[in-house]
Design a protein around this motif. Structure first.
Motif, PDB file in Angstrom:
ATOM      1  N   LYS A   2       0.827  -1.215   0.000  1.00 32.51           N
ATOM      2  CA  LYS A   2       0.000   0.000   0.000  1.00 32.51           C
ATOM      3  C   LYS A   2       0.861   1.265   0.000  1.00 32.51           C
ATOM      4  CE  LYS A   2      -4.622  -0.185   2.015  1.00 32.51           C
ATOM      5  NZ  LYS A   2      -5.322  -0.201   3.313  1.00 32.51           N
ATOM      6  N   SER A   3       1.874   1.249   0.839  1.00 31.18           N
ATOM      7  CA  SER A   3       2.696   2.462   0.941  1.00 31.18           C
ATOM      8  C   SER A   3       3.531   2.652  -0.327  1.00 31.18           C
ATOM      9  CB  SER A   3       3.587   2.403   2.181  1.00 31.18           C
ATOM     10  OG  SER A   3       4.466   1.321   2.063  1.00 31.18           O
ATOM     11  N   TYR A   4       3.901   1.542  -0.981  1.00 23.54           N
ATOM     12  CA  TYR A   4       4.657   1.646  -2.239  1.00 23.54           C
ATOM     13  C   TYR A   4       3.774   2.259  -3.333  1.00 23.54           C
ATOM     14  CZ  TYR A   4       7.785   0.295  -6.061  1.00 23.54           C
ATOM     15  OH  TYR A   4       8.617   0.295  -7.160  1.00 23.54           O
ATOM     16  N   VAL A   5       2.513   1.817  -3.381  1.00 25.21           N
ATOM     17  CA  VAL A   5       1.588   2.381  -4.372  1.00 25.21           C
ATOM     18  C   VAL A   5       1.357   3.871  -4.084  1.00 25.21           C
ATOM     19  CG1 VAL A   5      -0.783   2.299  -5.266  1.00 25.21           C
ATOM     20  CG2 VAL A   5       0.481   0.177  -4.890  1.00 25.21           C
ATOM     21  N   ALA A   6       1.230   4.204  -2.817  1.00 24.74           N
ATOM     22  CA  ALA A   6       1.057   5.619  -2.442  1.00 24.74           C
ATOM     23  C   ALA A   6       2.275   6.431  -2.880  1.00 24.74           C
ATOM     24  CB  ALA A   6       0.845   5.733  -0.935  1.00 24.74           C
ATOM     25  N   LEU A   7       3.446   5.849  -2.680  1.00 30.47           N
ATOM     26  CA  LEU A   7       4.694   6.512  -3.089  1.00 30.47           C
ATOM     27  C   LEU A   7       4.716   6.728  -4.606  1.00 30.47           C
ATOM     28  CD1 LEU A   7       7.705   7.212  -2.029  1.00 30.47           C
ATOM     29  CD2 LEU A   7       8.278   4.975  -2.979  1.00 30.47           C
ATOM     30  N   ILE A   8       4.290   5.705  -5.334  1.00 32.27           N
ATOM     31  CA  ILE A   8       4.252   5.805  -6.807  1.00 32.27           C
ATOM     32  C   ILE A   8       3.322   6.941  -7.224  1.00 32.27           C
ATOM     33  CG2 ILE A   8       3.472   4.657  -8.934  1.00 32.27           C
ATOM     34  CD1 ILE A   8       4.182   1.961  -7.518  1.00 32.27           C
ATOM     35  N   GLU A   9       2.138   6.931  -6.635  1.00 33.52           N
ATOM     36  CA  GLU A   9       1.156   7.930  -7.059  1.00 33.52           C
ATOM     37  C   GLU A   9       1.579   9.344  -6.668  1.00 33.52           C
ATOM     38  OE1 GLU A   9      -2.394   6.027  -5.629  1.00 33.52           O
ATOM     39  OE2 GLU A   9      -2.674   4.995  -7.556  1.00 33.52           O
ATOM     40  N   LYS A  10       2.148   9.459  -5.496  1.00 32.02           N
ATOM     41  CA  LYS A  10       2.512  10.786  -5.005  1.00 32.02           C
ATOM     42  C   LYS A  10       3.779  11.345  -5.671  1.00 32.02           C
ATOM     43  CE  LYS A  10       3.149  13.009  -0.628  1.00 32.02           C
ATOM     44  NZ  LYS A  10       3.708  12.666   0.663  1.00 32.02           N
ATOM     45  N   THR A  11       4.805  10.516  -5.764  1.00 32.72           N
ATOM     46  CA  THR A  11       6.089  11.067  -6.205  1.00 32.72           C
ATOM     47  C   THR A  11       6.422  10.781  -7.673  1.00 32.72           C
ATOM     48  OG1 THR A  11       7.412   9.144  -5.563  1.00 32.72           O
ATOM     49  CG2 THR A  11       7.006  10.797  -3.866  1.00 32.72           C
ATOM     50  N   ILE A  22       4.003   9.270 -10.498  1.00 31.84           N
ATOM     51  CA  ILE A  22       2.965   9.520 -11.501  1.00 31.84           C
ATOM     52  C   ILE A  22       2.714  11.018 -11.694  1.00 31.84           C
ATOM     53  CG2 ILE A  22       0.512   9.148 -12.081  1.00 31.84           C
ATOM     54  CD1 ILE A  22       2.119   6.596 -12.301  1.00 31.84           C
ATOM     55  N   HIS A  23       2.662  11.751 -10.595  1.00 31.67           N
ATOM     56  CA  HIS A  23       2.315  13.170 -10.707  1.00 31.67           C
ATOM     57  C   HIS A  23       3.446  14.034 -11.234  1.00 31.67           C
ATOM     58  CE1 HIS A  23      -1.671  12.753  -9.233  1.00 31.67           C
ATOM     59  NE2 HIS A  23      -1.258  12.142  -8.141  1.00 31.67           N
ATOM     60  N   ASN A  24       4.668  13.558 -11.132  1.00 33.06           N
ATOM     61  CA  ASN A  24       5.807  14.415 -11.505  1.00 33.06           C
ATOM     62  C   ASN A  24       6.563  13.997 -12.761  1.00 33.06           C
ATOM     63  OD1 ASN A  24       5.357  15.986  -9.194  1.00 33.06           O
ATOM     64  ND2 ASN A  24       6.493  14.513  -7.953  1.00 33.06           N
ATOM     65  N   VAL A  25       6.356  12.766 -13.151  1.00 32.23           N
ATOM     66  CA  VAL A  25       7.116  12.291 -14.312  1.00 32.23           C
ATOM     67  C   VAL A  25       6.626  12.993 -15.578  1.00 32.23           C
ATOM     68  CG1 VAL A  25       5.587  10.342 -14.913  1.00 32.23           C
ATOM     69  CG2 VAL A  25       8.030  10.184 -15.362  1.00 32.23           C
ATOM     70  N   LYS A  26       7.564  13.246 -16.495  1.00 35.61           N
ATOM     71  CA  LYS A  26       7.155  13.836 -17.775  1.00 35.61           C
ATOM     72  C   LYS A  26       7.610  12.926 -18.909  1.00 35.61           C
ATOM     73  CE  LYS A  26       6.615  18.688 -16.730  1.00 35.61           C
ATOM     74  NZ  LYS A  26       7.337  18.814 -15.436  1.00 35.61           N
ATOM     75  N   MET A  27       6.636  12.429 -19.661  1.00 35.83           N
ATOM     76  CA  MET A  27       6.951  11.522 -20.760  1.00 35.83           C
ATOM     77  C   MET A  27       6.274  12.024 -22.038  1.00 35.83           C
ATOM     78  SD  MET A  27       6.617   7.808 -18.937  1.00 35.83           S
ATOM     79  CE  MET A  27       4.905   7.572 -19.179  1.00 35.83           C
ATOM     80  N   LYS A  28       6.929  11.724 -23.150  1.00 32.20           N
ATOM     81  CA  LYS A  28       6.365  12.135 -24.430  1.00 32.20           C
ATOM     82  C   LYS A  28       6.286  10.917 -25.347  1.00 32.20           C
ATOM     83  CE  LYS A  28       7.897  15.179 -27.774  1.00 32.20           C
ATOM     84  NZ  LYS A  28       8.870  16.203 -28.153  1.00 32.20           N
ATOM     85  N   VAL A  39      11.415  10.121 -22.055  1.00 33.02           N
ATOM     86  CA  VAL A  39      11.209  10.569 -20.678  1.00 33.02           C
ATOM     87  C   VAL A  39      11.897  11.923 -20.542  1.00 33.02           C
ATOM     88  CG1 VAL A  39      11.640  10.071 -18.250  1.00 33.02           C
ATOM     89  CG2 VAL A  39      11.053   8.223 -19.807  1.00 33.02           C
ATOM     90  N   LEU A  40      11.100  12.968 -20.327  1.00 28.28           N
ATOM     91  CA  LEU A  40      11.661  14.325 -20.265  1.00 28.28           C
ATOM     92  C   LEU A  40      12.090  14.691 -18.856  1.00 28.28           C
ATOM     93  CD1 LEU A  40       8.920  16.012 -22.488  1.00 28.28           C
ATOM     94  CD2 LEU A  40      11.152  15.150 -23.216  1.00 28.28           C
TER      95      LEU A  40
END
Ligand SMILES: Nc1ncnc2c1ncn2[C@@H]1O[C@H](COP(=O)(O)OP(=O)(O)O)[C@@H](O)[C@H]1O
Ligand SMILES: [Mg+2]
Length: 215
Positions: free
Chosen positions: A2-11, A13-19, A29-30
Motif C-alpha cells: 500500500k505504501s509503495y503504491v502511495a509513493l508511486i502515485e505521489k512522487t 505519476i504526478h511528476n514524471v514527464k513523458m512524451k 522521458v523528459l
C-alpha cells in the motif's frame, strides 16, 4: 505494498514527464522525479525503479491503456517461471512488476558484453513454457530480453496474447549462431556498432575535407 503504491502515485505519476510521438518510436522521458531511476523505455511505456525498493519496478504506460490490461492478463496466464517477471500490482496507468536484473541483449551487443549460449537456451525454454500455457511469443527482440549471471530472461510479454507468432526471436537465434558466435563472441567490441559506423563515416568525410582543403 500500500505504501509503495502511495509513493508511486505521489512522487512518480504526478511528476514524471513523458512524451509519446507515435507508436513506432520509443517513449521519451523528459523528467524523472528525484529518487527514481528510469531503467528503460519501449514504444508504449517507461520503466522506473525507486531507490528504496530494488525488487520491484513501475511500468508506466504513456499510450495504449488497453495494452496494460492485456499485459496484466498475460501475466496471470503465465503463472510462475524463473525467466519471467511477475505482476505485483495493477494501477490505472501503471503496473508494478518484479524487477529483472541485468542488461538487455541489445545493450550487451552495444557494450561488447559477451552473450553466452545458455542465455539463448534459457529464453528458448521459457518461450516453450509460454506456449504450454497457451500464450504466443510475439515481439521478442533484443530490447525485450535480458541476461544476468549468464542466464536469459524475457522482460516484455505484453504481446503474448496475440494469435500468431512473428519471426523476431528466430531471426535473433539465427544471427546468434551464424554470425555472433563466429565474430563478436570471439572478439567482443566495446564500442557500440552504430558509433563505429558513425566514426567510419565521419572519418571518411573528415579525411575527404582535409584533403580538399590542403590541395
Ligand atoms: N521487470 C523489469 N525489470 C527491469 N527492467 C525492465 C523490466 N521491465 C522492463 N524493463 C526495462 O524497460 C524497458 C521497456 O520496458 P518494456 O516492457 O519493453 O516496454 P514496452 O512494452 O513499451 O516495450 C525494457 O527494454 C527494459 O530495459
Ligand atoms: Mg518492449
Amino acid at each position: 505494498m500500500k505504501s509503495y503504491v502511495a509513493l508511486i502515485e505521489k512522487t512518480l505519476i504526478h511528476n514524471v514527464k513523458m512524451k509519446s510521438k507515435n507508436p513506432f518510436e520509443p517513449i521519451k522521458v523528459l523528467h524523472t522525479p528525484r529518487e527514481w531511476e528510469c531503467l528503460g523505455v519501449g514504444n508504449y511505456a517507461a520503466v522506473f525503479l525507486h531507490h528504496s525498493n530494488k525488487d520491484w519496478v513501475v511500468k508506466i504506460y504513456a499510450r495504449n491503456l488497453e495494452g496494460l490490461e492485456k499485459e496484466a492478463e498475460v501475466y496471470q496466464r503465465m503463472g510462475h517461471h524463473p525467466a519471467y517477471s511477475q505482476l505485483v500490482y495493477k494501477g490505472e496507468n501503471f503496473l508494478v512488476l518484479k524487477r529483472l536484473k541485468g542488461i538487455t541483449l541489445y545493450n550487451a551487443v552495444a557494450k561488447g558484453v559477451r552473450i553466452p549460449e545458455q542465455v539463448i537456451i534459457d529464453i528458448n525454454q521459457a518461450l516453450d513454457y509460454a506456449r504450454s500455457q497457451g500464450l504466443t511469443p510475439v515481439d521478442v527482440h533484443g530490447k525485450n530480453v535480458m541476461m544476468n549471471d549468464g542466464k536469459g530472461y524475457i522482460v516484455d510479454i505484453s504481446d503474448f496474447y496475440k494469435e500468431k507468432e512473428d519471426e523476431k526471436w528466430n531471426d535473433i537465434v539465427k544471427a546468434y549462431y551464424k554470425f555472433y558466435r563466429k565474430t563478436l563472441y570471439k572478439f567482443p567490441v566495446k564500442i557500440p556498432l552504430f558509433v563505429l559506423d558513425l566514426v567510419r563515416h565521419s572519418y571518411r568525410i573528415y579525411t575527404y575535407i582535409k584533403k580538399k582543403s590542403f590541395h
